[in-house]
Design a protein around this motif. Structure first.
Motif, mmCIF file in Angstrom:
data_model
loop_
_atom_site.group_PDB
_atom_site.id
_atom_site.type_symbol
_atom_site.label_atom_id
_atom_site.label_comp_id
_atom_site.label_asym_id
_atom_site.label_seq_id
_atom_site.Cartn_x
_atom_site.Cartn_y
_atom_site.Cartn_z
ATOM 1 N N GLY A 119 0.649 -1.253 -0.011
ATOM 2 C CA GLY A 119 -0.061 -0.064 -0.066
ATOM 3 C C GLY A 119 0.875 1.295 0.024
ATOM 4 N N TYR A 120 1.955 1.300 0.519
ATOM 5 C CA TYR A 120 2.788 2.347 0.691
ATOM 6 C C TYR A 120 3.534 2.613 -0.907
ATOM 7 C CZ TYR A 120 2.312 1.846 5.529
ATOM 8 O OH TYR A 120 1.743 1.799 6.882
ATOM 9 N N PHE A 121 3.723 1.624 -1.456
ATOM 10 C CA PHE A 121 4.318 1.667 -2.999
ATOM 11 C C PHE A 121 3.248 2.138 -3.748
ATOM 12 C CE2 PHE A 121 4.422 -0.077 -7.047
ATOM 13 C CZ PHE A 121 5.715 0.522 -7.402
ATOM 14 N N ARG A 122 2.008 1.858 -3.551
ATOM 15 C CA ARG A 122 0.815 2.060 -4.607
ATOM 16 C C ARG A 122 0.339 3.664 -4.263
ATOM 17 N NH1 ARG A 122 -0.703 -1.307 -8.854
ATOM 18 N NH2 ARG A 122 0.775 -3.095 -8.548
ATOM 19 N N ASP A 123 0.766 4.216 -2.913
ATOM 20 C CA ASP A 123 0.207 5.435 -2.797
ATOM 21 C C ASP A 123 1.411 6.517 -2.644
ATOM 22 O OD1 ASP A 123 -0.833 7.875 -1.363
ATOM 23 O OD2 ASP A 123 -1.948 6.798 0.028
ATOM 24 N N ALA A 124 1.359 7.436 -3.833
ATOM 25 C CA ALA A 124 2.634 8.118 -3.827
ATOM 26 C C ALA A 124 2.275 9.326 -2.773
ATOM 27 C CB ALA A 124 2.377 9.133 -5.027
ATOM 28 N N PHE A 126 3.156 8.376 -0.077
ATOM 29 C CA PHE A 126 4.152 8.065 1.283
ATOM 30 C C PHE A 126 5.500 7.864 0.536
ATOM 31 C CE2 PHE A 126 0.090 6.401 2.761
ATOM 32 C CZ PHE A 126 0.146 6.709 4.272
ATOM 33 N N PRO A 127 6.400 8.141 1.378
ATOM 34 C CA PRO A 127 7.859 7.571 0.826
ATOM 35 C C PRO A 127 7.846 6.183 0.337
ATOM 36 C CG PRO A 127 7.850 7.745 3.169
ATOM 37 C CD PRO A 127 6.587 8.312 2.713
ATOM 38 N N CYS A 128 8.693 5.728 -0.410
ATOM 39 C CA CYS A 128 8.992 4.208 -0.518
ATOM 40 C C CYS A 128 10.308 4.236 -1.634
ATOM 41 C CB CYS A 128 7.668 3.772 -1.555
ATOM 42 S SG CYS A 128 7.964 2.200 -2.344
ATOM 43 N N CYS A 137 11.161 3.320 4.260
ATOM 44 C CA CYS A 137 10.125 2.568 4.164
ATOM 45 C C CYS A 137 9.143 2.482 5.262
ATOM 46 C CB CYS A 137 10.647 0.863 4.046
ATOM 47 S SG CYS A 137 9.630 -0.357 3.956
ATOM 48 N N PRO A 138 8.098 3.164 4.942
ATOM 49 C CA PRO A 138 7.122 3.172 6.258
ATOM 50 C C PRO A 138 6.615 1.986 6.532
ATOM 51 C CG PRO A 138 6.156 4.068 4.217
ATOM 52 C CD PRO A 138 7.731 3.932 4.060
ATOM 53 N N ALA A 139 6.448 0.875 5.806
ATOM 54 C CA ALA A 139 5.885 -0.443 6.121
ATOM 55 C C ALA A 139 6.624 -1.025 7.193
ATOM 56 C CB ALA A 139 5.874 -1.370 5.000
ATOM 57 N N GLY A 142 4.623 0.469 9.969
ATOM 58 C CA GLY A 142 3.421 0.805 9.821
ATOM 59 C C GLY A 142 2.364 -0.537 9.509
ATOM 60 N N ASP A 143 1.228 -0.290 8.489
ATOM 61 C CA ASP A 143 0.699 -1.428 8.312
ATOM 62 C C ASP A 143 1.214 -2.548 7.264
ATOM 63 O OD1 ASP A 143 -1.339 -3.243 7.580
ATOM 64 O OD2 ASP A 143 -2.732 -1.800 6.509
ATOM 65 N N ASN A 144 2.080 -3.598 7.946
ATOM 66 C CA ASN A 144 2.581 -4.681 7.216
ATOM 67 C C ASN A 144 2.159 -5.861 7.311
ATOM 68 O OD1 ASN A 144 3.434 -5.482 9.813
ATOM 69 N ND2 ASN A 144 5.085 -3.913 10.057
#
Length: 328
Positions: A119-124, A126-128, A137-139, A142-144
């Motif tokens: 979800g973090y990759f798919r949402d611009a 967020f950093p990724c 890498c907020p995952a 975060g929500d992992n």
């Protein structure tokens, strides 16, 4: 969505030449993933090179096994009698994927190259590190809950490949045929195709610029014919695996002569497990053996706060798959 040009091509030489001339261009076949990413500006290619007219179809038996053209559609391969009878894990992995509509459009080559569903990759917003190297890498904290527990790094814990097919292909020793702009082809085992994230998670595979997947080959073997793919997900249709297992066994007189094991849903890449295969080979085909193999397959797992459940889930999934194929 950004503006782009759409360029039909009739030969792999022409397609790879166009891609070499415009490095930011990309190939398009079924486009079932690409267009989703373009709509939310995660992919901004100025040129789409249409490869659908290329002669890269066909499902044929060869002297060594099975050859599948990269432009064959998932549904065609999954339902083909030769695949169903001789390579059931491949058929099952395809027919358990996506939806009927998507399977009718998606190509085999495109499926192998699909991008992560993190979800973090798919949402611009967020950093990724996959999108913008070095951004974070907020995952990690975060929500992992749906992310990987094997092959992770401090830079990325996403599943580079979230699908099903490559898990089965990994287990059955599949080999990719790749072609570059000069028309030169090379063969690469799928076990060497995907790249662990390490500190460079934006590098997902070993494709060279402009290189094209033209075919997938699977060697014939007893364990390929006696194989299965088991998928566990949050709902029974159109959902990615929380854990999956592709296994093949050659069992004679209750003893396992050869074994192949790959896991999905738990690794940053489709996860082949030589540790599990070593325990299985030469051992009796019993539940105790299967559980020992499952424990070995997940021994290196590094779960985060919300995905620790995947370790036990993957072990149980693997045991069930082994039990199924051992009694077939």
């Amino acid at each position: 969505m950004n503006n782009f040009t759409f360029t039909p091509t009739n030969s792999s030489k022409e397609a790879t030449r166009l891609r070499r001339e415009t490095p930011t261009a990309t190939y398009v076949a079924g486009a079932t993933t690409l267009l989703d990413m373009m709509k939310v500006n995660l992919a901004e290619h100025p040129q789409l090179i249409d490869i659908n007219a290329l002669p890269l179809t066909g499902i044929e038996q060869t002297k060594d096994g099975l050859r599948i053209g990269a432009l064959e559609r998932m549904s065609n391969v999954g339902e083909h009698p030769l695949v169903v009878q001789q390579y059931p894990a491949v058929s099952e992995s395809l027919l358990l994927a996506a939806s009927a509509q998507l399977r009718n459009m998606a190509s085999i080559g495109g499926n192998i190259l699909q991008r992560t569903r993190c979800g973090y990759f798919r949402d611009a917003d967020f950093p990724c590190n996959k999108r913008v190297p070095g951004s974070g890498c907020p995952a990690q904290h975060g929500d992992n809950h749906g992310l990987a527990v094997l092959g992770t790094s401090e830079a990325c814990i996403a599943q580079t490949y979230p699908g099903d097919l490559s898990v089965a292909l990994m287990a059955l020793d599949a080999v990719l045929t790749l072609e570059n702009a000069k028309g030169k082809q090379r063969r690469v085992p799928l076990t060497s195709f995907y790249v662990l994230p390490g500190q460079t998670p934006h590098q997902e595979n070993i494709l060279e610029p402009g290189e094209l997947i033209v075919a997938v080959s699977i060697p014939a073997a007893v364990h390929a014919q006696r194989s299965t793919y088991l998928k566990v997900r949050e709902r029974t249709s159109y959902a990615y695996a929380l854990a999956s297992a592709a296994v093949g066994l050659d069992v004679q007189g209750g003893t396992i002569r050869a074994a192949r094991v790959a896991l999905g849903g738990v690794g940053t890449i489709p996860w082949r497990s030589p540790e599990a295969e070593k325990i299985l080979t030469g051992a009796p085909a019993t539940e105790a053996t299967f559980r020992a193999a499952a424990a070995a397959a997940l021994r290196g797992a590094q779960p985060r706060e919300h995905n620790g459940y995947k370790v036990q889930l993957a072990q149980n999934t693997l045991v069930r798959a082994l039990q199924k194929v051992a009694t077939t």
